[in-house]
Design a protein around this motif. Structure first.
Motif, mmCIF file in Angstrom:
data_model
loop_
_atom_site.group_PDB
_atom_site.id
_atom_site.type_symbol
_atom_site.label_atom_id
_atom_site.label_comp_id
_atom_site.label_asym_id
_atom_site.label_seq_id
_atom_site.Cartn_x
_atom_site.Cartn_y
_atom_site.Cartn_z
ATOM 1 N N SER A 1 3.777 5.342 -13.497
ATOM 2 C CA SER A 1 3.245 6.305 -12.550
ATOM 3 C C SER A 1 1.738 6.188 -12.498
ATOM 4 C CB SER A 1 3.700 7.657 -13.004
ATOM 5 O OG SER A 1 2.712 8.521 -13.167
ATOM 6 N N TYR A 2 1.202 6.321 -11.287
ATOM 7 C CA TYR A 2 -0.249 6.178 -11.113
ATOM 8 C C TYR A 2 -0.779 7.340 -10.291
ATOM 9 C CZ TYR A 2 -4.536 4.808 -8.822
ATOM 10 O OH TYR A 2 -5.790 4.814 -8.305
ATOM 11 N N SER A 3 -1.832 7.950 -10.743
ATOM 12 C CA SER A 3 -2.453 9.031 -9.982
ATOM 13 C C SER A 3 -3.953 8.983 -10.190
ATOM 14 C CB SER A 3 -1.920 10.387 -10.452
ATOM 15 O OG SER A 3 -2.720 11.427 -9.993
ATOM 16 N N GLN A 4 -4.700 8.885 -9.103
ATOM 17 C CA GLN A 4 -6.149 8.914 -9.224
ATOM 18 C C GLN A 4 -6.604 10.192 -9.901
ATOM 19 O OE1 GLN A 4 -7.630 8.177 -5.199
ATOM 20 N NE2 GLN A 4 -9.132 6.895 -6.173
ATOM 21 N N ALA A 5 -6.009 11.301 -9.467
ATOM 22 C CA ALA A 5 -6.438 12.593 -10.010
ATOM 23 C C ALA A 5 -6.170 12.674 -11.501
ATOM 24 C CB ALA A 5 -5.727 13.723 -9.266
ATOM 25 N N GLY A 6 -5.081 11.998 -11.933
ATOM 26 C CA GLY A 6 -4.736 12.045 -13.341
ATOM 27 C C GLY A 6 -5.571 11.130 -14.199
ATOM 28 N N GLY A 7 -6.319 10.214 -13.581
ATOM 29 C CA GLY A 7 -7.220 9.372 -14.347
ATOM 30 C C GLY A 7 -6.564 8.145 -14.938
ATOM 31 N N ASN A 8 -5.318 7.834 -14.579
ATOM 32 C CA ASN A 8 -4.659 6.639 -15.086
ATOM 33 C C ASN A 8 -5.148 5.445 -14.282
ATOM 34 O OD1 ASN A 8 -3.002 4.594 -15.879
ATOM 35 N ND2 ASN A 8 -1.099 5.715 -15.574
ATOM 36 N N SER A 9 -5.978 4.598 -14.905
ATOM 37 C CA SER A 9 -6.586 3.496 -14.187
ATOM 38 C C SER A 9 -5.884 2.178 -14.460
ATOM 39 C CB SER A 9 -8.070 3.388 -14.569
ATOM 40 O OG SER A 9 -8.208 3.180 -15.966
ATOM 41 N N GLY A 10 -4.695 2.222 -15.029
ATOM 42 C CA GLY A 10 -3.995 0.995 -15.374
ATOM 43 C C GLY A 10 -3.394 0.303 -14.172
ATOM 44 N N LEU A 11 -3.027 -0.964 -14.376
ATOM 45 C CA LEU A 11 -2.341 -1.731 -13.357
ATOM 46 C C LEU A 11 -0.954 -1.177 -13.111
ATOM 47 C CD1 LEU A 11 -3.242 -5.331 -14.580
ATOM 48 C CD2 LEU A 11 -4.070 -4.247 -12.485
ATOM 49 N N GLN A 12 -0.545 -1.179 -11.833
ATOM 50 C CA GLN A 12 0.771 -0.714 -11.459
ATOM 51 C C GLN A 12 1.391 -1.706 -10.476
ATOM 52 O OE1 GLN A 12 1.835 2.022 -13.001
ATOM 53 N NE2 GLN A 12 -0.178 2.297 -13.930
ATOM 54 N N ILE A 13 2.703 -1.837 -10.510
ATOM 55 C CA ILE A 13 3.393 -2.634 -9.509
ATOM 56 C C ILE A 13 3.428 -1.830 -8.214
ATOM 57 C CG2 ILE A 13 5.559 -3.713 -8.824
ATOM 58 C CD1 ILE A 13 4.305 -5.151 -11.117
ATOM 59 N N LEU A 14 2.896 -2.404 -7.132
ATOM 60 C CA LEU A 14 2.920 -1.750 -5.827
ATOM 61 C C LEU A 14 4.040 -2.285 -4.941
ATOM 62 C CD1 LEU A 14 -0.907 -1.610 -4.977
ATOM 63 C CD2 LEU A 14 0.517 0.159 -6.040
ATOM 64 N N ALA A 15 4.322 -3.568 -5.036
ATOM 65 C CA ALA A 15 5.376 -4.182 -4.223
ATOM 66 C C ALA A 15 5.863 -5.426 -4.939
ATOM 67 C CB ALA A 15 4.864 -4.534 -2.831
ATOM 68 N N SER A 16 7.128 -5.749 -4.751
ATOM 69 C CA SER A 16 7.671 -6.961 -5.347
ATOM 70 C C SER A 16 8.804 -7.493 -4.488
ATOM 71 C CB SER A 16 8.177 -6.700 -6.779
ATOM 72 O OG SER A 16 9.226 -5.751 -6.776
ATOM 73 N N GLY A 17 9.036 -8.787 -4.573
ATOM 74 C CA GLY A 17 10.102 -9.414 -3.811
ATOM 75 C C GLY A 17 11.461 -8.861 -4.198
ATOM 76 N N GLY A 18 12.349 -8.754 -3.237
ATOM 77 C CA GLY A 18 13.674 -8.214 -3.502
ATOM 78 C C GLY A 18 13.748 -6.713 -3.335
ATOM 79 N N VAL A 19 12.589 -6.049 -3.210
ATOM 80 C CA VAL A 19 12.550 -4.611 -2.954
ATOM 81 C C VAL A 19 12.421 -4.422 -1.448
ATOM 82 C CG1 VAL A 19 11.325 -2.454 -3.347
ATOM 83 C CG2 VAL A 19 11.532 -4.124 -5.193
ATOM 84 N N GLU A 20 13.384 -3.705 -0.852
ATOM 85 C CA GLU A 20 13.482 -3.657 0.606
ATOM 86 C C GLU A 20 12.371 -2.870 1.276
ATOM 87 O OE1 GLU A 20 15.910 -3.508 -1.492
ATOM 88 O OE2 GLU A 20 17.190 -5.167 -0.888
ATOM 89 N N GLY A 21 11.824 -1.863 0.614
ATOM 90 C CA GLY A 21 10.808 -1.039 1.242
ATOM 91 C C GLY A 21 9.916 -0.394 0.204
ATOM 92 N N CYS A 22 9.242 0.680 0.588
ATOM 93 C CA CYS A 22 8.400 1.419 -0.329
ATOM 94 C C CYS A 22 8.536 2.901 -0.009
ATOM 95 C CB CYS A 22 6.945 0.980 -0.219
ATOM 96 S SG CYS A 22 6.152 1.396 1.363
ATOM 97 N N HIS A 23 8.076 3.750 -0.915
ATOM 98 C CA HIS A 23 8.236 5.174 -0.656
ATOM 99 C C HIS A 23 7.171 6.003 -1.350
ATOM 100 C CE1 HIS A 23 9.953 5.408 -4.713
ATOM 101 N NE2 HIS A 23 9.714 6.693 -4.621
ATOM 102 N N TYR B 1 10.689 1.181 5.520
ATOM 103 C CA TYR B 1 11.233 -0.167 5.391
ATOM 104 C C TYR B 1 11.106 -0.910 6.713
ATOM 105 C CZ TYR B 1 15.603 1.042 7.859
ATOM 106 O OH TYR B 1 16.534 1.419 8.809
ATOM 107 N N GLN B 2 11.149 -2.228 6.638
ATOM 108 C CA GLN B 2 11.128 -3.095 7.806
ATOM 109 C C GLN B 2 12.560 -3.538 8.097
ATOM 110 O OE1 GLN B 2 9.108 -6.814 7.176
ATOM 111 N NE2 GLN B 2 9.187 -7.436 9.326
ATOM 112 N N THR B 3 12.995 -3.410 9.343
ATOM 113 C CA THR B 3 14.352 -3.841 9.689
ATOM 114 C C THR B 3 14.476 -5.346 9.504
ATOM 115 O OG1 THR B 3 13.772 -4.102 12.031
ATOM 116 C CG2 THR B 3 14.660 -1.969 11.336
#
Length: 495
Positions: free
Chosen positions: A76-98, A105-107
């Motif tokens: 989990s990542y939150s600017q307000a929470g101060g967590n400045s670590g790397l996070q996965i934002l998107a990866s292959g095989g994942v159909e969309g984001c939320h 999602y893209q049709t």
């Protein structure tokens, strides 16, 4: 001009089959309906992320409105929470984001637009309203022209490789060609005659940014067209990270082998649109490493140790590769991007089959002896969670449980509590076809799943899927097998 067919294979497995001809690039999407108008722009909010999880964005205004918060499956990542670590934002095989408010999602299918060109669509599912819409706020729009905010032109946004993610209150689309690293391409015409491919085609990857409602789409950055980007985007509070590399094509009698060189981690400052190389991802030795996750300022990599260098031909010779794999070991390592030296954290024999899942700094593994273990990659600490009757494929982590194959082998899942080792069985499957549930987003307490579909038998036990049915279910009901879905009203096909 003869029509041709291209096979792209990876390590002896057929991965992709695409028809290449002078015909139109797609067919009309099923279930077309006009989207709901008046999607307001999200203002404010402090969250970021995609994939799955809750977030900090808040819906404002009325109607169906894409939010701007969220967090990833990995952490989990939150600017307000101060967590400045790397996070996965998107990866292959994942159909969309939320975000916590909805799913983008893209049709997969394209349709002919009013000007004769072709395009796919950006769709949005509003969780609170239980409604899917085209990502367009124009009440009179038919969503069939290039100027509609939900339309993604075919030439600009490849349907199989474009990555979607949300970062700091904006929706991003990374348009890129497929990453064929480690694959073999075979070209044949419809009469079965093989021919050599043209080799590597250059095409620049382009990053686009839009507001959460799809308006204001703009090109943010264009990468060097001689580079290929891998199917992974990471982010921290200041920008995003991608893996860029050059490709080589080796012609042989069997086909064309594609491999990478000059592989490196690249940082993109989105405020200044400036690119910076962080470190090389080419390492000494014969293990080919793949990026599997991240935490803090650390990357998690996985590789297969065959004990020696393996040729391209051996990878695609089924019997040879089977023997190689059964005598290999799976290796997991960490790499600090501030001190890029590989540190081996875990090894396991592949002889009897093992299943691994990376989540942040944790590696979960299910072994053939029935043991399910948790390994802290930051410390090397290892503990056994439970024992089962043999190895189980680990699909993903939902809450504090690991989703895995059930012992009944009927498409249902078991869920392993990572704290207590307790195993619960859920009998939930696709209502119409009895297939396994498909997970699309994991929120703080709910999961977005495909739990039903409209299908037409096409013979031989196969089906033509006319529409996928999405719904939200609480994690508690999912684990217990309670059929309590909150249905999403679908206007598109859902894929």
């Amino acid at each position: 001009m003869k029509k041709a067919i291209t096979f792209v294979l990876s390590a002896g497995i057929l991965l992709l089959l695409t028809a290449c001809s002078g015909n139109s690039p797609g067919t009309a999407s099923a279930g077309q309906a006009e989207g709901i108008s008046g999607i307001p722009v999200q203002e404010g909010g402090t969250g970021a992320g995609t994939g799955a999880g809750g977030g900090n964005g808040s819906a404002m205004g009325s109607g169906v409105e894409p939010g701007a918060g969220g967090s990833s499956d990995m952490a989990s990542y939150s600017q307000a929470g101060g967590n400045s670590g790397l996070q996965i934002l998107a990866s292959g095989g994942v159909e969309g984001c939320h975000t916590k408010d909805g799913y983008y999602y893209q049709t997969f299918e394209t349709e002919e637009l009013s000007d004769g060109s072709y395009g796919s669509h950006l769709m949005y599912m509003d969780f609170a309203a239980g409604q899917e819409v085209y990502l367009c706020s124009n009440a009179g729009c038919s969503h069939n022209s290039p100027d509609c905010t939900s339309v993604l032109p075919y030439d600009d946004f490849p349907i199989a490789s474009t990555l979607l993610f949300v970062w700091q209150d904006s929706l991003y689309l990374l348009s890129k060609m497929p990453d064929n690293d480690g694959s073999m391409q075979m070209n044949m015409d419809w009469e079965g005659n093989s021919f050599q491919s043209a080799g590597i085609e250059s095409s620049e990857a382009v990053l686009y940014r839009a507001k959460p409602d799809g308006t204001g789409r703009e090109k943010v950055y264009s990468f060097d067209p001689s580079l290929v980007l891998e199917d992974l985007v990471m982010g921290d509070e200041s920008g995003i990270y991608v893996v860029a590399k050059k490709m080589t094509a080796q012609q042989s009698a069997e086909g064309t082998y594609f491999n990478s060189t000059e592989r490196r981690l690249v940082y993109l400052d989105l405020a200044s649109a400036e690119e910076q190389e962080i470190c090389s991802l080419d390492f000494d030795g014969y293990i080919s490493w793949h990026l599997k996750g991240c935490y803090g300022r650390t990357l998690v990599l996985e590789g297969t140790d065959y004990g020696r260098e393996v040729s391209n031909g051996e990878f695609f010779e089924d019997d040879v590769y089977k023997e190689l794999y059964e005598n290999s070991r799976e290796v997991f390592a960490t790499l600090s991007i501030d001190n890029p030296e590989l540190e081996i954290r875990y090894r396991v024999e592949n002889q009897y089959g093992n299943y691994e899942l990376v989540d942040g700094n944790m590696l979960y593994t299910s072994c053939a002896d029935g043991s399910v273990k948790a390994i802290d990659l930051s410390t090397g600490a290892e503990r056994e969670i439970c024992r089962r009757g043999g190895g189980s494929y680990l699909y993903r982590k939902i809450g504090n449980r690991l989703c895995c194959d059930s012992s009944s082998e009927d498409g249902t899942f078991d869920y392993i509590d990572i704290d207590t080792g307790e195993v619960s069985h859920s009998s939930l499957v696709n209502k119409s076809l009895g297939w396994s549930l498909e997970f699309r987003a994991v929120l703080d307490s709910d999961v977005l799943v495909i739990y039903d579909c409209e299908a037409t038998p096409s013979g031989g036990g196969s089906y033509e899927i006319n529409r996928y049915q999405y719904g939200l279910i609480s994690q508690e009901d999912l684990f217990a097998g309670n059929d309590n879905y909150r249905k999403i009203n679908m206007v598109g096909k859902g894929e």
